[in-house]
Design a protein around this motif. Structure first.
Motif, PDB file in Angstrom:
ATOM      1  N   ASP A  14       0.820  -1.214   0.000  1.00 37.53           N
ATOM      2  CA  ASP A  14       0.000   0.000   0.000  1.00 37.53           C
ATOM      3  C   ASP A  14       0.855   1.265   0.000  1.00 37.53           C
ATOM      4  OD1 ASP A  14      -2.225  -1.661   0.106  1.00 37.53           O
ATOM      5  OD2 ASP A  14      -2.271  -1.637   2.304  1.00 37.53           O
ATOM      6  N   GLN A  15       1.843   1.304  -0.889  1.00 38.13           N
ATOM      7  CA  GLN A  15       2.618   2.531  -1.027  1.00 38.13           C
ATOM      8  C   GLN A  15       1.766   3.627  -1.667  1.00 38.13           C
ATOM      9  OE1 GLN A  15       3.652  -0.485  -2.345  1.00 38.13           O
ATOM     10  NE2 GLN A  15       5.842  -0.755  -2.108  1.00 38.13           N
ATOM     11  N   PRO A  16       2.118   4.883  -1.430  1.00 42.14           N
ATOM     12  CA  PRO A  16       1.296   5.997  -1.957  1.00 42.14           C
ATOM     13  C   PRO A  16       1.570   6.283  -3.429  1.00 42.14           C
ATOM     14  CG  PRO A  16       3.142   6.867  -0.724  1.00 42.14           C
ATOM     15  CD  PRO A  16       3.211   5.365  -0.565  1.00 42.14           C
ATOM     16  N   PHE A  17       1.445   5.251  -4.259  1.00 45.72           N
ATOM     17  CA  PHE A  17       1.649   5.394  -5.698  1.00 45.72           C
ATOM     18  C   PHE A  17       0.546   4.628  -6.418  1.00 45.72           C
ATOM     19  CE2 PHE A  17       5.881   5.310  -3.670  1.00 45.72           C
ATOM     20  CZ  PHE A  17       6.312   6.592  -3.982  1.00 45.72           C
ATOM     21  N   ALA A  18       0.534   4.745  -7.736  1.00 44.03           N
ATOM     22  CA  ALA A  18      -0.416   3.953  -8.522  1.00 44.03           C
ATOM     23  C   ALA A  18      -0.125   2.466  -8.308  1.00 44.03           C
ATOM     24  CB  ALA A  18      -0.298   4.315  -9.995  1.00 44.03           C
ATOM     25  N   MET A  19      -1.188   1.692  -8.081  1.00 43.44           N
ATOM     26  CA  MET A  19      -1.033   0.265  -7.782  1.00 43.44           C
ATOM     27  C   MET A  19      -1.746  -0.543  -8.864  1.00 43.44           C
ATOM     28  SD  MET A  19       0.692   0.497  -4.924  1.00 43.44           S
ATOM     29  CE  MET A  19       0.572  -1.056  -4.045  1.00 43.44           C
ATOM     30  N   ASP A  20      -1.230  -0.454 -10.085  1.00 44.19           N
ATOM     31  CA  ASP A  20      -1.920  -1.095 -11.205  1.00 44.19           C
ATOM     32  C   ASP A  20      -1.006  -1.961 -12.060  1.00 44.19           C
ATOM     33  OD1 ASP A  20      -0.393   0.914 -12.261  1.00 44.19           O
ATOM     34  OD2 ASP A  20      -2.034   2.011 -13.194  1.00 44.19           O
ATOM     35  N   HIS A  21       0.174  -2.282 -11.566  1.00 42.61           N
ATOM     36  CA  HIS A  21       1.065  -3.127 -12.354  1.00 42.61           C
ATOM     37  C   HIS A  21       0.844  -4.594 -11.979  1.00 42.61           C
ATOM     38  CE1 HIS A  21       4.813  -4.900 -13.937  1.00 42.61           C
ATOM     39  NE2 HIS A  21       4.785  -3.907 -14.782  1.00 42.61           N
ATOM     40  N   PRO A  22       0.847  -5.501 -12.945  1.00 40.83           N
ATOM     41  CA  PRO A  22       0.626  -6.915 -12.624  1.00 40.83           C
ATOM     42  C   PRO A  22       1.766  -7.497 -11.792  1.00 40.83           C
ATOM     43  CG  PRO A  22       1.272  -6.657 -14.927  1.00 40.83           C
ATOM     44  CD  PRO A  22       1.010  -5.272 -14.400  1.00 40.83           C
ATOM     45  N   VAL A  23       1.410  -8.377 -10.884  1.00 38.37           N
ATOM     46  CA  VAL A  23       2.396  -9.112 -10.085  1.00 38.37           C
ATOM     47  C   VAL A  23       2.708 -10.402 -10.831  1.00 38.37           C
ATOM     48  CG1 VAL A  23       2.903 -10.165  -7.864  1.00 38.37           C
ATOM     49  CG2 VAL A  23       1.482  -8.104  -7.975  1.00 38.37           C
TER      50      VAL A  23
END
Length: 268
Positions: free
Chosen positions: A90-99
């Motif tokens: 939950d870093q304060p950045f966009a969280m939309d990259h696939p794992v």
């Protein structure tokens, strides 16, 4: 022509003698033995390793630091290595990259934002300034020109900036991610419980290098640190007070001295 057509249509059977069969079987066995020896030699020369990656950034975070470590983990797993990852969530950045690695090898931890107080102070100050701007804008020209002077003891913009800089110098050691250090150490202990890594790879920011150094020492594993950005050699660090420059240099030496490998930028 009739003889030729009859010859073509006649099925051909291969009669192998017993000695020829034994020779073919022997050649096949030799080939299998050679293949086995080649595979074992490759495994010996390129052994599968247990690798612990320590990084504050990791997908689904979409920063470049996260993408770099995420791809690194993906290809290590693809090569058959036993990989585990310690990272923040939950870093304060966009969280939309696939794992791109299995979730069961990722140890995500909480982190504490030590800069919430300066951010709150600046937010309140910006809100108050916005209110006074709207109220002063609704008056006539004389009201706009006669702006009220600040009360005695009220921090000016320069004074507030100075206070916030002192807070940063005293708390952001070595950087603003220091609030992740203790959770990272706890996650590192969980990741290495019953599993000893062959190498610990810690990727900047610099708090991660401290965590990697401590985790590697606990696990008695070699440490590799990745700077990505310079630490004390960075021009921005030269603007800090002398005591802070001295402290950061000591921390950098403490992290880098036991490392078996260092990844950094090259000369331009």
């Amino acid at each position: 022509s009739a003889r030729v057509s009859a010859f073509i249509e006649t099925p051909v059977t291969l009669n192998m003698t017993s000695s020829a069969k034994y020779i073919a079987l022997w050649c096949g066995t030799i080939s299998l033995i050679q293949l086995y020896i080649t595979i074992r030699r490759i495994e010996y020369e390129y052994p599968r390793m247990k690798i612990l990656l320590v990084s504050w950034y990791f997908p689904p975070c979409s920063t470049m630091g996260a993408l770099r470590v995420g791809k690194f983990a993906k290809y290590l797993v693809g090569e058959g290595h036993d990989v585990r990852v310690v990272c923040a969530k939950d870093q304060p950045f966009a969280m939309d990259h696939p794992v791109e690695v299995p979730d069961e090898i990722i140890y995500r931890t909480i982190w504490r934002d030590i800069n919430w107080l300066p951010a709150s102070v600046q937010g309140v100050r910006a809100g108050i300034k916005s209110i006074f701007s709207r109220s002063s804008g609704s008056g006539n020209d004389d009201t706009k020109k006669a702006a009220p002077a600040p009360a005695d003891g009220a921090p000016s913009n320069g004074m507030l900036r100075c206070i916030l800089n002192v807070y940063r110098y005293l708390t952001n050691i070595p950087d603003g991610m220091i609030g992740w250090l203790l959770p990272a150490l706890k996650a590192g202990r969980e990741a290495t419980n019953g599993w000893t890594p062959d190498i610990v790879f810690a990727s900047a920011p610099f708090t991660t290098l401290i965590a990697g150094r401590i985790i590697a020492k606990r696990a008695k594993a070699p440490l590799v640190i990745e700077y990505r950005d310079r630490w004390m050699e960075d021009p921005y660090g030269q603007e800090d007070p002398k005591f802070r420059q001295w402290l950061d240099r000591k921390i950098e030496e403490w992290c880098a001295r036991p490392a078996k490998g260092v990844v950094t930028v090259s000369d331009p």
